[in-house]
Every structure is written in structure tokens, then in C-alpha cells.
Design a protein around this motif. Structure first.
Motif, mmCIF file in Angstrom:
data_model
loop_
_atom_site.group_PDB
_atom_site.id
_atom_site.type_symbol
_atom_site.label_atom_id
_atom_site.label_comp_id
_atom_site.label_asym_id
_atom_site.label_seq_id
_atom_site.Cartn_x
_atom_site.Cartn_y
_atom_site.Cartn_z
ATOM 1 N N ASP A 23 -22.356 15.063 3.499
ATOM 2 C CA ASP A 23 -23.741 14.964 3.951
ATOM 3 C C ASP A 23 -24.019 15.669 5.273
ATOM 4 O O ASP A 23 -25.133 16.100 5.507
ATOM 5 C CB ASP A 23 -24.139 13.489 4.101
ATOM 6 C CG ASP A 23 -24.427 12.832 2.770
ATOM 7 O OD1 ASP A 23 -24.799 13.541 1.825
ATOM 8 O OD2 ASP A 23 -24.278 11.602 2.692
ATOM 9 N N ARG A 75 -29.802 8.079 1.423
ATOM 10 C CA ARG A 75 -28.382 7.809 1.676
ATOM 11 C C ARG A 75 -28.065 6.318 1.614
ATOM 12 O O ARG A 75 -27.083 5.873 2.179
ATOM 13 C CB ARG A 75 -27.950 8.395 3.020
ATOM 14 C CG ARG A 75 -28.051 9.916 3.091
ATOM 15 C CD ARG A 75 -27.476 10.426 4.382
ATOM 16 N NE ARG A 75 -27.626 11.874 4.492
ATOM 17 C CZ ARG A 75 -27.214 12.577 5.527
ATOM 18 N NH1 ARG A 75 -26.615 11.975 6.538
ATOM 19 N NH2 ARG A 75 -27.387 13.883 5.561
ATOM 20 N N ASN A 77 -29.456 3.931 3.091
ATOM 21 C CA ASN A 77 -29.623 3.288 4.395
ATOM 22 C C ASN A 77 -30.922 2.478 4.403
ATOM 23 O O ASN A 77 -32.014 3.054 4.373
ATOM 24 C CB ASN A 77 -29.637 4.340 5.495
ATOM 25 C CG ASN A 77 -29.664 3.748 6.874
ATOM 26 O OD1 ASN A 77 -30.137 2.635 7.085
ATOM 27 N ND2 ASN A 77 -29.158 4.504 7.845
ATOM 28 N N HIS A 88 -36.833 13.258 -1.893
ATOM 29 C CA HIS A 88 -35.449 13.504 -1.481
ATOM 30 C C HIS A 88 -35.090 14.969 -1.730
ATOM 31 O O HIS A 88 -35.670 15.619 -2.582
ATOM 32 C CB HIS A 88 -34.508 12.585 -2.263
ATOM 33 C CG HIS A 88 -34.732 11.136 -1.959
ATOM 34 N ND1 HIS A 88 -33.877 10.410 -1.180
ATOM 35 C CD2 HIS A 88 -35.728 10.295 -2.320
ATOM 36 C CE1 HIS A 88 -34.327 9.163 -1.080
ATOM 37 N NE2 HIS A 88 -35.452 9.077 -1.762
ATOM 38 N N ASN A 90 -31.849 16.351 -2.656
ATOM 39 C CA ASN A 90 -30.448 16.242 -3.041
ATOM 40 C C ASN A 90 -30.267 16.497 -4.536
ATOM 41 O O ASN A 90 -31.208 16.896 -5.214
ATOM 42 C CB ASN A 90 -29.884 14.873 -2.634
ATOM 43 C CG ASN A 90 -30.615 13.716 -3.285
ATOM 44 O OD1 ASN A 90 -31.177 13.843 -4.371
ATOM 45 N ND2 ASN A 90 -30.615 12.573 -2.633
#
Length: 162
Positions: A23, A75, A77, A88, A90
Motif C-alpha cells: 500500500d 484499507r 480503517n 476507491h 484499487n
């Protein structure tokens, strides 16, 4: 899941550079974008006059089973807000396409030597172009605070990785 698809060619492959789908700490890593043999070297004529490239690549290490549309915290979190899948950046996006802006170091034949490309070794490249200042976003760019918090170590030098 989807009812319409397009096909896109792979024009190059990333050689070397990032590995392991990490990451953060992606700065200072050199890699090569190697054109496929069917594209003539002459297609790169003049590209060495530019400082940066826009590279469109495929998150080939992800899978269609990873696609996620529903809101989730980046992530994982919980301190960051749950946002929808298209917010996002990703491998869980529907087309699994990434965009990067590496600095072009030099051109050697079919090889574009770059730094700060955050695609892993072996990644298929769908397209690339030089960065034109005039094609960058116009006007002020604004965003919430969480991406700044999340990405504070993203471009730190890879040699500083704990």
C-alpha cells in the motif's frame, strides 16, 4: 454481473519495480514499461521530450471475485468513512484499471525507464501518453481529508519502508 464489455489491447508490460501489492512506500522505485513487439519503436518518437507519462494499466493481480461496490472504509480503517466502491482507487473496481503518472527517466528502444510507477512487475499496460499540463484538471482540486491521511506514506521512498 455486467451485460456489456469491451476489449482493449495490452500495449506494454511493466518490468521490474514494485512487487507484493504493497500500500505505501512506492517512491523512488525504478521500473521499465516495455512495448509489445507488434508496436514499432517509432511509436515512441518524441516521447523523450516529456518529463512524465500517464499510464493506464490493469490490476491483473486482482480478480473479478474481488470487485466491491458497497461502501467500505478504505484499507479497512474505521477512522476513515465508508465510501462506495467507485470512490476507491484499487483492484476492487469493476474494470480493475489503474492510472499512474510516473516520471520518464530515459527511452532505450522499446523500453521506457520510469520512476514512481505504482504498478507491480508484470502488470499489463493498456495505454500510455505523455503528460500535457493543459490536460491536467482545471481549477482547484478538492477532496475530503481522509485520502491525505491515508496516503501520507504512499510516495515515501521505498528504501524507508519499515
Amino acid at each position: 454481473m455486467f451485460n456489456e464489455y469491451i476489449q482493449v489491447p495490452v500495449i506494454a508490460t511493466v518490468v521490474g519495480g514494485q512487487t507484493g501489492r504493497l500500500d505505501d512506500y512506492k517512491g523512488g522505485v525504478e521500473s521499465i514499461i516495455r512495448l509489445v513487439p507488434s508496436i514499432p519503436e517509432s511509436a515512441l518518437e518524441g516521447i523523450d521530450e516529456f518529463s512524465h507519462l500517464e499510464v493506464i494499466w490493469h490490476f491483473s493481480l486482482g480478480s473479478d471475485s474481488d470487485i466491491e461496490f458497497e461502501p467500505r472504509s478504505p484499507r479497512g480503517n474505521p477512522d476513515w468513512p465508508a465510501t462506495g466502491g467507485l470512490v476507491h482507487r484499487n483492484h476492487r473496481r469493476p474494470a480493475r484499471i489503474g492510472t499512474s503518472y510516473p516520471r520518464l527517466l530515459r527511452v532505450e528502444g522499446r523500453d521506457l525507464h520510469v520512476t514512481d510507477l505504482d504498478a507491480d512487475d508484470g502488470t499489463p499496460v493498456i495505454d500510455l501518453a505523455p503528460v500535457f499540463r493543459e490536460m491536467l484538471p482545471r481549477g482547484p482540486v478538492h477532496q475530503p481529508e481522509w485520502p491525505t491521511d491515508m496516503l501520507q506514506n504512499y510516495w515515501k521512498d521505498a528504501g524507508e519502508r519499515p
